[in-house]
Design a protein around this motif. Structure first.
Motif, PDB file in Angstrom:
ATOM      1  N   ASN A   1       0.470  -1.440  -0.006  1.00  0.00           N
ATOM      2  CA  ASN A   1      -0.004  -0.056  -0.165  1.00  0.00           C
ATOM      3  C   ASN A   1       1.034   1.125   0.035  1.00  0.00           C
ATOM      4  O   ASN A   1       0.502   2.227  -0.717  1.00  0.00           O
ATOM      5  N   TYR A   2       1.751   0.876   0.825  1.00  0.00           N
ATOM      6  CA  TYR A   2       2.841   2.284   1.148  1.00  0.00           C
ATOM      7  C   TYR A   2       3.859   2.097  -0.009  1.00  0.00           C
ATOM      8  O   TYR A   2       4.485   3.210  -0.333  1.00  0.00           O
ATOM      9  N   SER A   3       4.531   1.201  -0.433  1.00  0.00           N
ATOM     10  CA  SER A   3       5.446   1.074  -0.998  1.00  0.00           C
ATOM     11  C   SER A   3       5.613   2.330  -2.742  1.00  0.00           C
ATOM     12  O   SER A   3       4.476   2.880  -2.763  1.00  0.00           O
ATOM     13  N   ILE A   4       7.078   2.880  -2.591  1.00  0.00           N
ATOM     14  CA  ILE A   4       7.450   3.710  -3.904  1.00  0.00           C
ATOM     15  C   ILE A   4       8.414   3.406  -5.114  1.00  0.00           C
ATOM     16  O   ILE A   4       8.904   2.161  -4.636  1.00  0.00           O
ATOM     17  N   LYS A   5       8.425   3.342  -5.822  1.00  0.00           N
ATOM     18  CA  LYS A   5       8.573   3.659  -7.153  1.00  0.00           C
ATOM     19  C   LYS A   5      10.353   4.422  -7.596  1.00  0.00           C
ATOM     20  O   LYS A   5       9.987   5.312  -6.577  1.00  0.00           O
ATOM     21  N   ALA A   6      11.462   3.982  -8.133  1.00  0.00           N
ATOM     22  CA  ALA A   6      12.998   4.748  -8.278  1.00  0.00           C
ATOM     23  C   ALA A   6      11.931   6.209  -8.861  1.00  0.00           C
ATOM     24  O   ALA A   6      12.797   7.065  -8.443  1.00  0.00           O
TER      25      ALA A   6
ATOM     26  N   ILE B   1       6.989  11.196  -2.641  1.00  0.00           N
ATOM     27  CA  ILE B   1       7.279  10.102  -0.992  1.00  0.00           C
ATOM     28  C   ILE B   1       6.990  10.512  -0.497  1.00  0.00           C
ATOM     29  O   ILE B   1       6.648  10.061   0.752  1.00  0.00           O
ATOM     30  N   GLU B   2       7.181  11.883  -0.106  1.00  0.00           N
ATOM     31  CA  GLU B   2       6.669  12.126   1.432  1.00  0.00           C
ATOM     32  C   GLU B   2       5.197  12.213   1.606  1.00  0.00           C
ATOM     33  O   GLU B   2       4.669  12.018   2.897  1.00  0.00           O
ATOM     34  N   ALA B   3       3.713  12.003   0.470  1.00  0.00           N
ATOM     35  CA  ALA B   3       2.976  12.509   0.731  1.00  0.00           C
ATOM     36  C   ALA B   3       2.677  11.251   1.275  1.00  0.00           C
ATOM     37  O   ALA B   3       1.775  10.923   2.203  1.00  0.00           O
ATOM     38  N   LYS B   4       2.865   9.959   0.897  1.00  0.00           N
ATOM     39  CA  LYS B   4       3.211   8.054   1.076  1.00  0.00           C
ATOM     40  C   LYS B   4       3.763   8.635   2.906  1.00  0.00           C
ATOM     41  O   LYS B   4       3.298   7.611   3.420  1.00  0.00           O
ATOM     42  N   MET B   5       4.963   8.883   2.912  1.00  0.00           N
ATOM     43  CA  MET B   5       5.571   9.332   4.066  1.00  0.00           C
ATOM     44  C   MET B   5       4.623   9.855   5.480  1.00  0.00           C
ATOM     45  O   MET B   5       4.046   8.887   6.478  1.00  0.00           O
ATOM     46  N   GLN B   6       3.578  10.903   4.948  1.00  0.00           N
ATOM     47  CA  GLN B   6       3.187  11.046   6.070  1.00  0.00           C
ATOM     48  C   GLN B   6       1.510  10.365   6.359  1.00  0.00           C
ATOM     49  O   GLN B   6       1.241  10.339   7.273  1.00  0.00           O
ATOM     50  N   GLU B   7       1.266   9.962   5.528  1.00  0.00           N
ATOM     51  CA  GLU B   7       0.193   9.362   5.232  1.00  0.00           C
ATOM     52  C   GLU B   7       0.259   7.744   5.861  1.00  0.00           C
ATOM     53  O   GLU B   7      -0.834   7.525   7.149  1.00  0.00           O
ATOM     54  N   TYR B   8       1.600   7.594   6.103  1.00  0.00           N
ATOM     55  CA  TYR B   8       1.781   6.539   6.464  1.00  0.00           C
ATOM     56  C   TYR B   8       1.824   6.836   8.487  1.00  0.00           C
ATOM     57  O   TYR B   8       1.898   5.924   9.521  1.00  0.00           O
ATOM     58  N   PHE B   9       3.016   7.698   8.702  1.00  0.00           N
ATOM     59  CA  PHE B   9       2.663   8.902   9.558  1.00  0.00           C
ATOM     60  C   PHE B   9       1.226   8.472  10.662  1.00  0.00           C
ATOM     61  O   PHE B   9       1.438   8.291  11.912  1.00  0.00           O
ATOM     62  N   ASN B  10       0.666   9.243   9.421  1.00  0.00           N
ATOM     63  CA  ASN B  10      -0.971   9.441  10.006  1.00  0.00           C
ATOM     64  C   ASN B  10      -1.134   8.087  10.576  1.00  0.00           C
ATOM     65  O   ASN B  10      -2.385   8.000  11.992  1.00  0.00           O
ATOM     66  N   GLU B  11      -1.490   6.630   9.799  1.00  0.00           N
ATOM     67  CA  GLU B  11      -2.126   5.723  10.226  1.00  0.00           C
ATOM     68  C   GLU B  11      -1.084   4.939  11.777  1.00  0.00           C
ATOM     69  O   GLU B  11      -1.940   4.175  12.165  1.00  0.00           O
ATOM     70  N   TYR B  12       0.338   4.997  11.308  1.00  0.00           N
ATOM     71  CA  TYR B  12       1.596   3.889  12.443  1.00  0.00           C
ATOM     72  C   TYR B  12       1.910   5.105  12.628  1.00  0.00           C
ATOM     73  O   TYR B  12       3.130   4.058  14.539  1.00  0.00           O
ATOM     74  N   ASP B  13       1.762   6.686  13.000  1.00  0.00           N
ATOM     75  CA  ASP B  13       2.389   7.051  14.072  1.00  0.00           C
ATOM     76  C   ASP B  13       3.986   7.056  13.999  1.00  0.00           C
ATOM     77  O   ASP B  13       4.814   7.759  14.971  1.00  0.00           O
ATOM     78  N   TYR B  14       5.522   6.399  12.941  1.00  0.00           N
ATOM     79  CA  TYR B  14       6.183   6.671  12.646  1.00  0.00           C
ATOM     80  C   TYR B  14       6.380   6.592  10.648  1.00  0.00           C
ATOM     81  O   TYR B  14       5.574   6.324  10.287  1.00  0.00           O
ATOM     82  N   TYR B  15       7.297   7.106  10.669  1.00  0.00           N
ATOM     83  CA  TYR B  15       7.772   7.149   8.763  1.00  0.00           C
ATOM     84  C   TYR B  15       8.797   6.315   9.079  1.00  0.00           C
ATOM     85  O   TYR B  15       9.702   6.105   9.163  1.00  0.00           O
ATOM     86  N   SER B  16       7.973   6.149   8.048  1.00  0.00           N
ATOM     87  CA  SER B  16       8.901   4.471   6.661  1.00  0.00           C
ATOM     88  C   SER B  16       8.893   5.121   5.078  1.00  0.00           C
ATOM     89  O   SER B  16       7.683   5.498   4.501  1.00  0.00           O
ATOM     90  N   ILE B  17      10.188   4.875   4.314  1.00  0.00           N
ATOM     91  CA  ILE B  17      10.040   4.443   3.477  1.00  0.00           C
ATOM     92  C   ILE B  17       9.978   2.871   2.647  1.00  0.00           C
ATOM     93  O   ILE B  17      11.232   2.672   3.312  1.00  0.00           O
ATOM     94  N   PHE B  18       9.389   2.760   1.805  1.00  0.00           N
ATOM     95  CA  PHE B  18       9.310   1.583   1.581  1.00  0.00           C
ATOM     96  C   PHE B  18       9.771   1.457  -0.614  1.00  0.00           C
ATOM     97  O   PHE B  18       8.948   1.738  -0.646  1.00  0.00           O
TER      98      PHE B  18
END
Length: 360
Positions: A47-52, A59-76
Motif C-alpha cells: 500500500n505504501y511502496s514507492i518506485k524509483a 514520496i513525502e505524501a506517502k510517508m505522511q499517510e503512513y505516519f498518520n496511520e502508524y505514528d512513525y515515518y517509513s519509506i518502502f
C-alpha cells in the motif's frame, strides 16, 4: 406509547451488540498493524511502496499517510537496481530524510524489495534523521563512509550476500546497538568501520572474517565481549582501543598477531588467554588494561612470541599489571627463570602457575 418503548429497547440492544462485536473482533487494520519498523506485513508494504522515479512530493505524501496511520515515518522502496541508479533514487531519498521535518521522529528506510547490490560511498553520510535500514538479500557492498555519523541509526541488517564494508562505513553511529555479521561473507573488518559506535554492545563475526584492521572498533565503549572466528589470523593496531566495557576476549587457535595498542585502555578486561599459534604482540597492546590480572599461554616456549612492552605504557599509571601467569602445557621450569621475562614483562615477583589452566 408501547410501540415507542419497544423501538427504544431495540435500538439499545442493537447498540450493545455493536459494541460487543467491536470489542471481540478487531478490525483488519488493527490485526495487521506492524509490530515494529523492521517487521511490516506485506499487505501494508504494498500500500505504501514507492518506485524509483517518483517525485519527492509523492514520496513525502506517502510517508505522511503512513505516519498518520502508524505514528512513525517509513519509506518502502520497491524497484530494480537499474531503475534506482537511473533515477538517482537513493540520493533523492537521502535528501528527503535529512529534512528538518523528520528530525524529531526519524525515518526508517526499507530497501528489502529492491535488487540493489551496493550502498555507495557517502550515500547517507551525516544524515541525522535516518533511524533504521533494511537491506535486500542482493546487497554485496557497503561503501566507505556510507552511514558515517548517522547519529540516529539504531538498527541495520547485514544480509548473507554482503562481502565488504568500507572504511568509516558506520563511524559515529552512536545509537547502533548490534552488528550481526554472522551470515555475511566478509573477509576483513576494515579500518575505522565501527569507530565510536558508543552504544554498540553486541558484535557477531562471521566465520569468513580473517582480520580486523586499525581502529575498526575503537571507542565502542559499550562493547562487552568479542569472540574471534576459527580461521581469524590478526588484529591491527588500536582495533579495540578505548573499549572500556570490554570484559571478555576469546582468541581463536589460529591467530598469529596482535598489533600495538590493539586493546589499549580496555579498562574492564580482567583476563586473556593466548593460543599456541601466537607469534607476535605489539607494543602497548594491552596498555591501560588496568583490571587485567590473569594471563594464560597455551604454548610451551617463552621465546615463541615476539613482543615489546605488551603491558607497559608511556605513563606508569596506565600500565597493566597482571599478577598471575598460567602455563597449562608447561610442567615446570628447570631453569627457574625461563618465563620471568615472558611478553617483556617482569614475572619474577608474580605468580607463575605451571601445569595449570586459568580459572574460568
Amino acid at each position: 406509547m408501547f410501540n415507542y418503548i419497544k423501538y427504544l429497547l431495540l435500538v439499545f440492544l442493537l447498540s450493545l451488540l455493536a459494541c460487543s462485536n467491536e470489542a471481540t473482533s478487531p478490525s483488519s487494520s488493527q490485526t495487521s498493524s506492524p509490530s515494529s519498523p523492521e517487521d511490516v506485513p506485506e499487505s501494508i508494504v504494498k500500500n505504501y511502496s514507492i518506485k524509483a522515479d517518483e517525485t519527492e512530493a509523492n514520496i513525502e505524501a506517502k510517508m505522511q499517510e503512513y505516519f498518520n496511520e502508524y505514528d512513525y515515518y517509513s519509506i518502502f522502496l520497491e524497484d530494480t537496481k537499474e531503475n534506482i541508479d537511473k533515477n538517482s533514487t537513493i540520493s533523492k531519498i537521502n535528501t528527503i530524510i535529512a529534512k528538518s521535518t523528520y528530525t524529531k521522529d526519524g525515518v526508517y528506510l526499507d530497501l528489502s524489495k529492491t535488487t540493489m547490490t551496493e550502498i555507495a560511498a557517502n550515500a547517507f553520510k551525516d544524515n541525522k534523521n535516518l533511524s533504521g535500514v533494511k537491506l535486500p538479500e542482493t546487497i554485496t557492498s557497503i561503501g566507505e563512509s556510507a552511514f558515517s555519523d548517522c547519529s540516529s541509526l539504531k538498527t541495520i541488517n547485514f544480509p548473507s550476500s554482503l562481502t565488504s564494508i568500507g572504511e568509516y562505513a558506520f563511524q559515529s553511529c552512536i545509537k547502533l546497538e548490534t552488528a550481526d555479521l554472522s551470515q555475511t561473507k566478509i573477509i576483513e573488518i576494515k579500518g575505522n568501520s565501527f569507530h565510536s559506535c558508543s552504544s554498540l554492545k553486541n558484535i557477531v563475526l562471521s566465520q569468513s572474517i580473517l582480520a580486523i584492521q586499525a581502529n575498526a572498533f575503537h571507542s565502542c565503549t559499550s562493547l562487552e565481549e568479542v569472540a574471534l572466528p576459527d580461521n581469524f589470523i590478526g588484529i591491527a593496531s588500536s582495533a579495540f582501543a578505548e573499549c572500556k566495557a570490554l570484559k571478555k576476549v576469546t582468541l581463536n587457535e589460529k591467530i598469529t598477531q596482535i598489533s600495538g595498542m590493539a586493546f589499549y585502555n580496555c579498562t574492564s578486561l580482567e583476563k586473556i588467554s593466548f593460543p599456541n599459534s601466537m607469534k607476535s604482540i605489539g607494543r602497548f597492546a594491552f596498555s591501560g588494561c588496568t583490571s587485567l590480572k590473569q594471563v594464560e599461554y597455551l604454548g610451551n616456549n617463552p621465546s615463541s612470541i615476539s613482543s615489546s612492552e605488551v603491558f607497559l605504557a608511556y605513563s606508569p599509571a596506565e600500565a597493566a599489571s597482571p599478577e598471575s601467569l598460567y602455563l597449562p602445557n608447561v610442567a615446570s621450569d628447570p631453569n627457574g627463570s625461563s618465563w620471568n621475562n615472558f611478553l617483556s614483562y617482569d614475572w619474577s615477583t608474580k605468580t607463575i602457575n605451571y601445569n595449570q589452566s586459568m580459572p574460568k
